[in-house]
Every structure is written in structure tokens, then in C-alpha cells.
Design a protein around this motif. Structure first.
Motif, short mmCIF file in Angstrom:
data_model
loop_
_atom_site.label_atom_id
_atom_site.label_comp_id
_atom_site.label_asym_id
_atom_site.label_seq_id
_atom_site.Cartn_x
_atom_site.Cartn_y
_atom_site.Cartn_z
N ARG A 87 38.87 -3.51 3.85
CA ARG A 87 38.90 -4.96 3.80
C ARG A 87 38.53 -5.50 2.42
NH1 ARG A 87 36.98 -8.59 8.23
NH2 ARG A 87 36.34 -6.63 9.18
N ASN A 88 37.52 -4.88 1.78
CA ASN A 88 37.08 -5.39 0.49
C ASN A 88 38.10 -5.15 -0.62
OD1 ASN A 88 36.66 -2.60 0.54
ND2 ASN A 88 35.02 -2.68 -0.97
N HIS A 96 41.67 -5.32 0.04
CA HIS A 96 42.89 -6.12 0.23
C HIS A 96 42.68 -7.48 0.88
CE1 HIS A 96 42.73 -4.94 4.45
NE2 HIS A 96 42.75 -3.66 4.10
N LEU A 97 41.54 -7.71 1.56
CA LEU A 97 41.27 -8.99 2.23
C LEU A 97 42.41 -9.43 3.15
CD1 LEU A 97 39.69 -10.92 -0.79
CD2 LEU A 97 38.50 -9.69 1.05
N GLU A 120 45.08 -11.89 9.14
CA GLU A 120 43.76 -12.50 9.06
C GLU A 120 42.72 -11.39 9.24
OE1 GLU A 120 40.44 -14.03 8.70
OE2 GLU A 120 42.14 -15.38 8.32
N PRO A 121 41.94 -11.07 8.19
CA PRO A 121 41.04 -9.91 8.28
C PRO A 121 39.92 -10.05 9.30
CG PRO A 121 40.66 -11.14 6.25
CD PRO A 121 41.91 -11.70 6.87
#
Length: 291
Positions: free
Chosen positions: A32-33, A35-36, A88-89
Motif C-alpha cells: 500500500r505504501n 502504490h496507494l 480505493e486502498p
């Protein structure tokens, strides 16, 4: 494929050679950090991926196709295919199984899903069908995480079954190759798998494919990031590593098997690409652990 489309190992990490039989399992949001939730267009030169969306919704891009989805959804993307997604992450996640082309070789014989074209399935099928695929993906995740004895064989078998379940979910959902160069590259790879031991010259592949040297070179570079000769050498090197790891055959036998008449020349070929002679490489890899 434009040269600006990057090739990654896994998303965000530089491309690198893969161990024989390599597999990797993680969730989308484990990165996640990086590609968001916005994964730009990229490809994997030597690795295919299954992505099973367990939650959320978004848009998937495969070559020039845009596919909106709501979980559960699943895709299979062969090596060399450009893809990416936007989700939406905070509410979306997926299990991603990355499989080196070398690991797909035996799996091809154990699944009914064609492995040369991408496929994306969103919707369709029954609840039980998705639950069965979800259970398989959970098993794959557990086997990879626990890494118990026999994990490599179990992961290969489970992946073959998961690919077959994908085929059952969407028998008519394959995304046809979107360009002539992708189709040509796919046919070239299939032909190399059949004839690399025969030491075919590039011209013979060109003739068998009914193409030109320029078109084959362009297709190979765009799909695999390699020249035609480099791709042929990579395939021979892969087979050599597999035989060194999983058999006790002599260097002379292995050299002959992959199309070399001279074991000394094979040793030079191997050392130039790996950095050590084949006998040393075999010893350094013990009893067949592939990492």
C-alpha cells in the motif's frame, strides 16, 4: 509496447533473474505504501500473476482494455502483458500469486486454462464457485507463508487447480492478444519450448513462424525485453538449471540435452551468464532448494 512501460520483479522492485520454479505470494495492500491503490501500467518479463480480489472495487487495465470490477474478481496475466489497476486502498485487497515462467512449464500440463492470453473475470459464476476459488487462494497463501516440507510441490499443484477454477468461472472470458506482436511473441515462446534442444538457428524460427527477422525481433523485445538470441539463451539456461537442480546427470549429458555438443563450451556459456561454472552452481544450491 512503449519502452517507457517499466518491467518489475514485483511492483515497485527492479526486474531481476528468477530462481527456477520461483513463486511469490502476497496481498496487494502489503505494498500500500508503494502504490496507494494506483498501480500504473507495468509488466513482468519472466513472471505471470493471478490476482484474486477479495474486497473492494475499481478498474483493471490489461493492455488497452479497461475492466471495471466489484469483488470477488480474478485475473490471470501472462509474462510480458502490460497491466495495472486503480482501487480505493482503504476498502480493497487481493491475493497476488506470482509464478515464474519456469514454474508454469509443468503447470501447463495440469490445467485447462490457456496460459498464453490474459483473462479477467468479474461477476458470473455461482457463490459456491467463488468460494471454492477463494479457498484455494487461501491454501496457496498458507502454504507459501508456512513453507513446510513439500511446499514447492503443493504450491504448484494448488496453482494448477486454481487456474482450472478460473477457466471454469469464465470459459469465454479470455482477452485475445491485442496486437500482432503479442500473438507472434506467444507463438515464438511456444515454438522455443518445443525446439530449443534442437539448436534451431534464428532463421529457422523466422521461417516456421512465417514472419521476418525484424518483426520477430520487435515482438520479442516488446514482450520479453530481450533480443531473439538472448531469449533462446535464457531458455537453454533455464533448462540447464532445472537439470542441475533436480537430476544427478553429468555435465556432459546436460550439455547434450540442451543442444551443446561440447561440455566445455556449455560450462563457458553457463559461467558467462551465472558467474560461476555449472558444477559450482549445482553444489551451491544443495539438494534442489530453489528459494
Amino acid at each position: 509496447m512503449p519502452r517507457s512501460v517499466p518491467s518489475f520483479f514485483v511492483y515497485g522492485e527492479p526486474d531481476r533473474p528468477l530462481d527456477v520454479g520461483f513463486m511469490h505470494v502476497e496481498t496487494v495492500m502489503a505494498r500500500r505504501n508503494v502504490h496507494l491503490g494506483q498501480v500504473s501500467a507495468h509488466r513482468h518479463a519472466r513472471m505471470a500473476q493471478i490476482t484474486f480480489w477479495t474486497s473492494g472495487h475499481g478498474t483493471y487495465f490489461i493492455e488497452d482494455r479497461r475492466l471495471d470490477f466489484l469483488a470477488p474478481a480474478v485475473s490471470f496475466v501472462p509474462s510480458g502483458v502490460v497491466h495495472g489497476f486503480s482501487v480505493e486502498p482503504a476498502s480493497s485487497d487481493a491475493i497476488v500469486v506470482s509464478v515464474a515462467d519456469s514454474a508454469l512449464l509443468p503447470i501447463r500440463q495440469q490445467t485447462i486454462l490457456p496460459l498464453d492470453a490474459p483473462i479477467m473475470i468479474a461477476g458470473g459464476g455461482g457463490e459456491a464457485d467463488w468460494a471454492r476459488l477463494g479457498g484455494l487462494m487461501d491454501q496457496i497463501t498458507g502454504e507459501y507463508r508456512d513453507n513446510r516440507p513439500g511446499a514447492e510441490q503443493v504450491l504448484s499443484a494448488l496453482t494448477a487447480v486454481a487456474l482450472t477454477e478460473i477457466a471454469r468461472l469464465g470459459p469465454d472470458r479470455a482477452i485475445s492478444p491485442v496486437s500482432e506482436h503479442r500473438l507472434l511473441a506467444s507463438e515464438f515462446r511456444r515454438l522455443v519450448d518445443q525446439h530449443f534442444r534442437d539448436n534451431w538457428a534464428v532463421e529457422r524460427y523466422v521461417a516456421a513462424l512465417g514472419t521476418t527477422p525484424h518483426l520477430l525481433a520487435r515482438a520479442c523485445e516488446q514482450a520479453f525485453g530481450l533480443s531473439v538470441k538472448a531469449f533462446l539463451n535464457e531458455r537453454r539456461l533455464l533448462e540447464a538449471k532445472r537439470l542441475l537442480l533436480f537430476t544427478i546427470r553429468s555435465l556432459e549429458d546436460i550439455a547434450f540435452e540442451i543442444g551443446f555438443k561440447d561440455a566445455a563450451y556449455f560450462s563457458r556459456f553457463f559461467k558467462l551468464r551465472v558467474g560461476m561454472p555449472p558444477s559450482d552452481w549445482r553444489a551451491s544450491h544443495g539438494d534442489g532448494g530453489t528459494g
